[in-house]
Design an enzyme around this catalytic site. Structure first.
Site, mmCIF file in Angstrom:
data_model
loop_
_atom_site.group_PDB
_atom_site.id
_atom_site.type_symbol
_atom_site.label_atom_id
_atom_site.label_comp_id
_atom_site.label_asym_id
_atom_site.label_seq_id
_atom_site.Cartn_x
_atom_site.Cartn_y
_atom_site.Cartn_z
ATOM 1 N N ASP A 1 6.457 8.217 -34.045
ATOM 2 C CA ASP A 1 5.464 7.949 -33.009
ATOM 3 C C ASP A 1 4.041 8.045 -33.535
ATOM 4 O OD1 ASP A 1 5.532 10.582 -33.498
ATOM 5 O OD2 ASP A 1 5.721 11.230 -31.416
ATOM 6 N N GLY A 2 3.907 8.125 -34.852
ATOM 7 C CA GLY A 2 2.571 7.990 -35.421
ATOM 8 C C GLY A 2 1.682 9.203 -35.332
ATOM 9 N N PRO B 1 8.789 10.030 -42.906
ATOM 10 C CA PRO B 1 7.458 10.616 -43.115
ATOM 11 C C PRO B 1 7.499 12.127 -43.315
ATOM 12 C CG PRO B 1 7.715 9.819 -40.852
ATOM 13 C CD PRO B 1 8.882 9.311 -41.627
ATOM 14 N N HIS C 1 -6.895 -4.718 -1.363
ATOM 15 C CA HIS C 1 -6.195 -5.994 -1.470
ATOM 16 C C HIS C 1 -6.703 -6.799 -2.656
ATOM 17 C CE1 HIS C 1 -6.178 -4.960 2.874
ATOM 18 N NE2 HIS C 1 -4.892 -5.135 2.664
ATOM 19 N N HIS D 1 0.825 -1.208 0.000
ATOM 20 C CA HIS D 1 0.000 0.000 0.000
ATOM 21 C C HIS D 1 0.860 1.259 0.000
ATOM 22 C CE1 HIS D 1 -3.096 -2.827 0.815
ATOM 23 N NE2 HIS D 1 -2.648 -3.116 2.025
ATOM 24 N N ASP E 1 -5.320 -7.349 10.889
ATOM 25 C CA ASP E 1 -4.738 -6.166 11.533
ATOM 26 C C ASP E 1 -5.372 -5.930 12.897
ATOM 27 O OD1 ASP E 1 -3.017 -5.702 9.478
ATOM 28 O OD2 ASP E 1 -4.212 -4.140 8.518
HETATM 29 P P1 ADP Z 1 7.800 14.240 -33.310
HETATM 30 O O1 ADP Z 1 6.597 13.373 -33.274
HETATM 31 O O2 ADP Z 1 9.093 13.498 -33.216
HETATM 32 O O3 ADP Z 1 7.767 15.402 -32.391
HETATM 33 P P2 ADP Z 1 6.787 15.038 -35.888
HETATM 34 O O4 ADP Z 1 5.946 13.824 -36.003
HETATM 35 O O5 ADP Z 1 6.119 16.357 -35.753
HETATM 36 O O6 ADP Z 1 7.882 14.870 -34.764
HETATM 37 O O7 ADP Z 1 7.737 15.138 -37.142
HETATM 38 C C1 ADP Z 1 8.556 14.080 -37.515
HETATM 39 C C2 ADP Z 1 9.381 14.506 -38.692
HETATM 40 O O8 ADP Z 1 10.121 15.650 -38.349
HETATM 41 C C3 ADP Z 1 10.401 13.485 -39.098
HETATM 42 O O9 ADP Z 1 9.831 12.554 -39.994
HETATM 43 C C4 ADP Z 1 11.485 14.328 -39.746
HETATM 44 O O10 ADP Z 1 11.260 14.485 -41.121
HETATM 45 C C5 ADP Z 1 11.306 15.681 -39.129
HETATM 46 N N1 ADP Z 1 12.407 16.020 -38.245
HETATM 47 C C6 ADP Z 1 12.713 15.494 -37.061
HETATM 48 N N2 ADP Z 1 13.802 16.091 -36.548
HETATM 49 C C7 ADP Z 1 14.201 17.030 -37.420
HETATM 50 C C8 ADP Z 1 15.251 18.000 -37.463
HETATM 51 N N3 ADP Z 1 16.118 18.105 -36.480
HETATM 52 N N4 ADP Z 1 15.330 18.810 -38.531
HETATM 53 C C9 ADP Z 1 14.435 18.710 -39.533
HETATM 54 N N5 ADP Z 1 13.429 17.810 -39.533
HETATM 55 C C10 ADP Z 1 13.300 17.000 -38.510
HETATM 56 MG MG MG Z 2 5.873 12.143 -34.848
#
Ligand code: ADP
Ligand code: MG
Length: 557
Positions: free
Chosen positions: A399-400, A538, A230, A68, A121
């Site tokens: 990170d999508g 991307p 628990h 806890h 307890d």
């Molecule tokens: P994050 O999610 O990492 O904050 P974004 O998704 O907004 O970034 O952008 C990702 C893109 O940013 C990458 O695919 C790359 O093209 C570009 N990028 C990342 N770092 C740099 C940098 N130092 N200079 C120019 N472009 C960058």
């Molecule tokens: Mg990103």
């Protein structure tokens, strides 16, 4: 479930040893899982303590099973507990462990045992109290049963002790520190315990160190109302629902069990059960606080934190304590405990502060440039059309969030487009990107667009403005061609711009292709290492998308 664990048998002791290295003044009884305030020890080599048996204030001793944390050892500090006796995970400590704790810190002023209402307890602390009294110690006991989930039916072993126990520690601890005698401290503790009401909800079970067994079973889309700490069963399993609805359910049940007069002043404790991040807890706090206000209660103090947990169980409990005179001051009194969540004292209510209006009116629109407007409109539409693909690409190497992020910028433009000179449009677009996109792309696009606008204002033609924009991105981001970022598309495109649009696009396409095999060295994509190989960057793909759209727009226009 992976855990930081050496050996299940030594887990509790090792955990307390770690705590004693960070909580000032905390010591452990040799070979025991009993935490004490070092300067309050009245026996053994260290005793009779700094002040001697006769002068120490009333000792407050709590404890129970481990699992806890930070309860209870985390509250052993000036202004709260004097000692905490821990058993194994979810197992009550032995009578003798409790007795050791009593003997270690109890002076002539006596001791109050604060016991959560669980059979084990109550028995172990109860017998230890009797034995200590036989030895001549003045010992009182308060049993805390703040749980209202199970109702008042006599079919169960009495309401369980939950997070509200920590408010008893605090109020009684501050009173003891002020020099009150045992009768006053135990009377106040019992009074607080009788007024507490707590109701919890569990989203996901914790797992036992060692066996790795889940503490209870629940489907992914269901939650358990009224669960104890628990993992023992709660009142009912129901479907998961939004936080505001859950908050209403908890508040309804708490106030139904302990009805309060209109205008009653209360302390609120929103407690995390070990696996709930502070941000989620705060969403619940926000809703509960508002609901209590709507019910006519004055929330005099609100505390939020994971103070009485159940291993890494996800979930929370809501405790409401109607306050009597003087108790607000006792809650506010200082304590050296690092785990007490009320360090800040009273919390004032501030309305949202107006955001300074910095962007408005800064851009002088100048003569409208139809072609530039068409180019920006087209670029934004293209980014929106391509959102899904860019997001998927970023899911592989980043990170999508790229598609979504750029789409926010494009929508910010479409929702409120501007008219004016090419330079002024780029400045407006820059401001929109700066606010709407965020992440890495946001500031980079914002910097590039402003640099390009500046170049146009200084009389540059569009190829030189593009080059200036790319310079701006490289200056801020520090990436060079070959690093596998949008610069791989932009720099060659800018270099080719004096030869016209066909050359720009060909250079950008080649740059994007280069990112497929190259290892990304800059930005988020660099963290994924080999995972990104075989996929285009991307950000570079996004550049190609809007460059193509711009080319079409200026060719037609
Ligand atoms: P994050 O999610 O990492 O904050 P974004 O998704 O907004 O970034 O952008 C990702 C893109 O940013 C990458 O695919 C790359 O093209 C570009 N990028 C990342 N770092 C740099 C940098 N130092 N200079 C120019 N472009 C960058
Ligand atoms: Mg990103």
């Amino acid at each position: 479930m992976k855990k930081f664990l050496n050996d299940a048998d030594s887990f509790v002791r090792e955990s307390l040893e770690g705590l004693a290295l960070t909580q000032p003044g905390l010591a452990l009884l040799e070979g025991r899982t009993v935490a004490v305030q070092a300067d309050r020890v009245v026996t053994g080599a260290a005793g009779p303590g700094a002040a001697g048996r006769d002068c120490v204030p009333v000792a407050l001793i709590s404890g129970g099973g481990a699992g806890h944390e930070p309860a209870h050892a985390g509250f052993v500090a000036d202004g709260m507990l004097t000692a905490a006796v821990s058993g194994g995970v979810f197992a009550s400590p032995s009578v003798d462990a409790v007795l050791d704790g009593i003997r270690a810190v109890t002076g002539t002023a006596g001791a109050l045992l604060i016991v959560k209402s669980y059979t084990g307890d109550r028995l172990n602390f109860g017998l230890a109290a009797q034995l200590a009294q036989d030895e001549g110690y003045a010992v009182e006991t308060v049993v805390v049963g703040d749980d209202i989930a199970l109702g008042d039916a006599d079919t169960h072993a009495g309401a369980r002790g939950l997070a509200g126990t920590v408010l008893v520690h605090k109020i009684a601890g501050a009173l003891a520190a002020s020099g009150a005698d045992l009768a006053e401290v135990s009377g106040r503790a019992r009074s607080v315990a009788s007024r507490l009401a707590t109701m919890g909800v569990a989203l996901r079970p914790g797992t036992m160190p060692g066996s790795g067994e889940a503490t209870f079973e629940i489907d992914e889309d269901r939650i358990e109302l009224g669960l104890g700490i628990h993992g023992e069963s709660g009142v009912e399993q129901v479907g998961h629902r939004p936080a505001d609805d859950l908050a209403a359910e908890l508040v309804d049940r708490v106030l139904a069990a302990r009805p309060l007069d209109d205008g009653a002043r209360v302390a609120l404790l929103v407690n995390g059960l070990g696996g709930t991040p502070p941000a989620e807890l705060a969403v619940l706090t926000r809703a509960v606080h508002r609901l209590l206000g709507e019910r006519g209660l004055t929330v005099e103090r609100a505390y939020q934190g994971s103070v009485m947990t159940s291993l890494e169980m996800a979930g929370a409990s809501v405790t409401v304590l109607p306050l009597e005179d003087g108790e607000t001051e006792l809650l506010d009194a200082p304590t050296a405990s690092l785990a007490w969540p009320g360090g800040g004292g009273p919390v004032a209510h501030h309305a949202d502060v107006a955001v300074p209006d910095a962007d408005a009116g800064q851009v002088d629109p100048g003569e409208p440039d139809e072609r530039a407007r068409a180019a920006i409109d087209a670029a934004c539409q293209a980014v929106l059309d391509d959102e899904h693909r860019l997001t998927e690409l970023d899911q592989v190497v980043g990170d999508g969030d790229l598609g979504e992020a750029l789409a926010r910028g494009a929508r910010a433009w479409q929702d409120d487009p501007a008219d004016g000179s090419a330079a002024s449009l780029l400045r407006v677009l820059s401001a929109r990107c700066r606010r709407a996109i965020g992440g890495t792309s946001g500031p980079l696009y914002a910097a590039g667009l402003v640099a390009a606008a500046q170049a146009l204002e200084d009389g540059a033609d569009w190829p030189r403005a593009l080059a200036a924009g790319v310079d701006g991105i490289q200056d801020l981001g520090g990436a060079s061609p070959g690093d596998g970022t949008m610069v791989d598309a932009l720099r060659p495109a800018a270099d080719a711009a004096p030869d016209g649009w066909e050359a720009v696009l060909a250079a950008a396409e080649e740059g994007v292709r280069g990112t497929v095999e190259g290892v990304s060295r800059k930005g988020r994509a660099s963290y994924v290492g080999a995972r990104g190989q075989g996929h285009a960057d991307p950000g570079a793909e996004a550049v190609l998308t809007w460059l193509r759209a711009v080319r079409e727009a200026v060719r037609v226009g």
